[in-house]
Design a protein around this motif. Structure first.
Motif, short mmCIF file in Angstrom:
data_model
loop_
_atom_site.label_atom_id
_atom_site.label_comp_id
_atom_site.label_asym_id
_atom_site.label_seq_id
_atom_site.Cartn_x
_atom_site.Cartn_y
_atom_site.Cartn_z
N MET A 1 0.82 -1.20 0.00
CA MET A 1 0.00 0.00 0.00
C MET A 1 0.86 1.25 0.00
N LEU A 2 1.85 1.27 0.86
CA LEU A 2 2.70 2.46 0.98
C LEU A 2 3.42 2.74 -0.34
N ARG A 3 3.94 1.69 -0.95
CA ARG A 3 4.68 1.87 -2.21
C ARG A 3 3.78 2.33 -3.36
N LYS A 4 2.50 2.12 -3.25
CA LYS A 4 1.56 2.52 -4.30
C LYS A 4 1.05 3.95 -4.10
N SER A 5 1.27 4.51 -2.91
CA SER A 5 0.72 5.84 -2.64
C SER A 5 1.51 6.92 -3.38
N ALA A 6 0.84 7.96 -3.79
CA ALA A 6 1.48 9.06 -4.51
C ALA A 6 2.50 9.77 -3.62
N LEU A 7 2.23 9.83 -2.36
CA LEU A 7 3.10 10.56 -1.43
C LEU A 7 4.37 9.78 -1.06
N PHE A 8 4.27 8.46 -0.93
CA PHE A 8 5.39 7.68 -0.43
C PHE A 8 5.98 6.68 -1.43
N LYS A 9 5.55 6.73 -2.68
CA LYS A 9 5.99 5.71 -3.65
C LYS A 9 7.50 5.69 -3.87
N ASP A 10 8.19 6.82 -3.69
CA ASP A 10 9.64 6.88 -3.92
C ASP A 10 10.45 6.88 -2.62
N VAL A 11 9.77 6.65 -1.50
CA VAL A 11 10.44 6.67 -0.20
C VAL A 11 10.78 5.25 0.22
N GLU A 12 11.99 5.07 0.74
CA GLU A 12 12.39 3.75 1.24
C GLU A 12 11.52 3.40 2.45
N CYS A 13 11.02 2.19 2.50
CA CYS A 13 10.20 1.78 3.65
C CYS A 13 10.67 0.42 4.15
N HIS A 14 10.45 0.19 5.43
CA HIS A 14 10.85 -1.05 6.08
C HIS A 14 9.71 -1.55 6.95
N VAL A 15 9.59 -2.85 7.06
CA VAL A 15 8.59 -3.45 7.94
C VAL A 15 9.26 -3.72 9.29
N ILE A 16 8.65 -3.23 10.33
CA ILE A 16 9.16 -3.48 11.68
C ILE A 16 8.39 -4.69 12.21
N PRO A 17 9.11 -5.78 12.53
CA PRO A 17 8.39 -6.99 12.98
C PRO A 17 7.73 -6.78 14.34
N ASN A 18 6.64 -7.48 14.54
CA ASN A 18 5.94 -7.45 15.83
C ASN A 18 6.75 -8.29 16.81
N ILE A 19 7.23 -7.67 17.89
CA ILE A 19 8.05 -8.39 18.86
C ILE A 19 7.23 -9.10 19.93
N ILE A 20 5.92 -8.93 19.88
CA ILE A 20 5.05 -9.57 20.86
C ILE A 20 4.70 -10.97 20.36
N PRO A 21 5.00 -12.01 21.15
CA PRO A 21 4.70 -13.37 20.69
C PRO A 21 3.18 -13.60 20.58
N GLN A 22 2.70 -13.64 19.36
CA GLN A 22 1.26 -13.74 19.12
C GLN A 22 0.70 -15.12 19.43
N ASN A 23 1.57 -16.10 19.64
CA ASN A 23 1.09 -17.41 20.05
C ASN A 23 0.79 -17.44 21.55
N ILE A 24 1.20 -16.40 22.29
CA ILE A 24 0.92 -16.29 23.72
C ILE A 24 -0.06 -15.16 24.00
N PHE A 25 0.17 -13.99 23.40
CA PHE A 25 -0.65 -12.81 23.66
C PHE A 25 -1.68 -12.64 22.54
N PHE A 26 -2.86 -13.16 22.80
CA PHE A 26 -3.97 -13.04 21.86
C PHE A 26 -5.26 -13.00 22.68
N LYS A 27 -6.34 -12.59 22.05
CA LYS A 27 -7.63 -12.46 22.75
C LYS A 27 -8.12 -13.83 23.18
N LYS A 28 -8.47 -13.90 24.48
CA LYS A 28 -8.99 -15.13 25.07
C LYS A 28 -10.33 -14.83 25.73
#
Length: 134
Positions: free
Chosen positions: A1-28
């Protein structure tokens, strides 16, 4: 999505991984978690956690702000405060409704169940460097 936007298409972007273990912290199931941890099913539970003692004079975890806010609540007979992390008896005695205090919580499975018991989590910190709980 970011790479397709007119505003950010030429900007370098990185994905920051989720550091919260989703196999433990989820809705119960809240009711099941409360029963498992012997917490009142009918009360509203406000949760607060801190890695540092919130009762220290130089605490940045917002003890004063938390107490001020808690003392403005109505219908306190229907509320419990659940604190996980270090807090002194001095802090707890200034809370004018039932308070559950777990102390440090190292077990991530129990901590996940605690979060799932809450109706609201409060983060009154003056400064937070890594507010993943928020």
């Amino acid at each position: 999505m970011l790479r397709k936007s007119a505003l950010f298409k030429d900007v370098e972007c990185h994905v920051i991984p989720n550091i919260i273990p989703q196999n433990i912290f989820f809705k119960k199931n809240k009711e099941l978690c409360r029963k498992t941890l012997n917490m009142d099913i009918k009360k509203k539970i406000i949760g607060f956690g801190a890695a540092n003692n919130i009762s220290l004079k130089n605490s940045i975890k917002g003890e004063k702000q938390l107490l001020d806010a808690l003392n403005k609540l109505d219908n306190i007979e229907n509320i419990q405060l659940l604190i996980f992390g270090p807090a002194s008896d001095e802090f707890i005695k200034n809370v004018h409704f039932p308070c559950i205090f777990t102390g440090n919580m190292e077990n991530k499975d129990i901590l996940s169940a605690i979060y799932n018991c809450l109706d609201v989590f409060v983060c009154p910190s003056i400064i937070e460097n890594l507010p993943t709980t928020c």
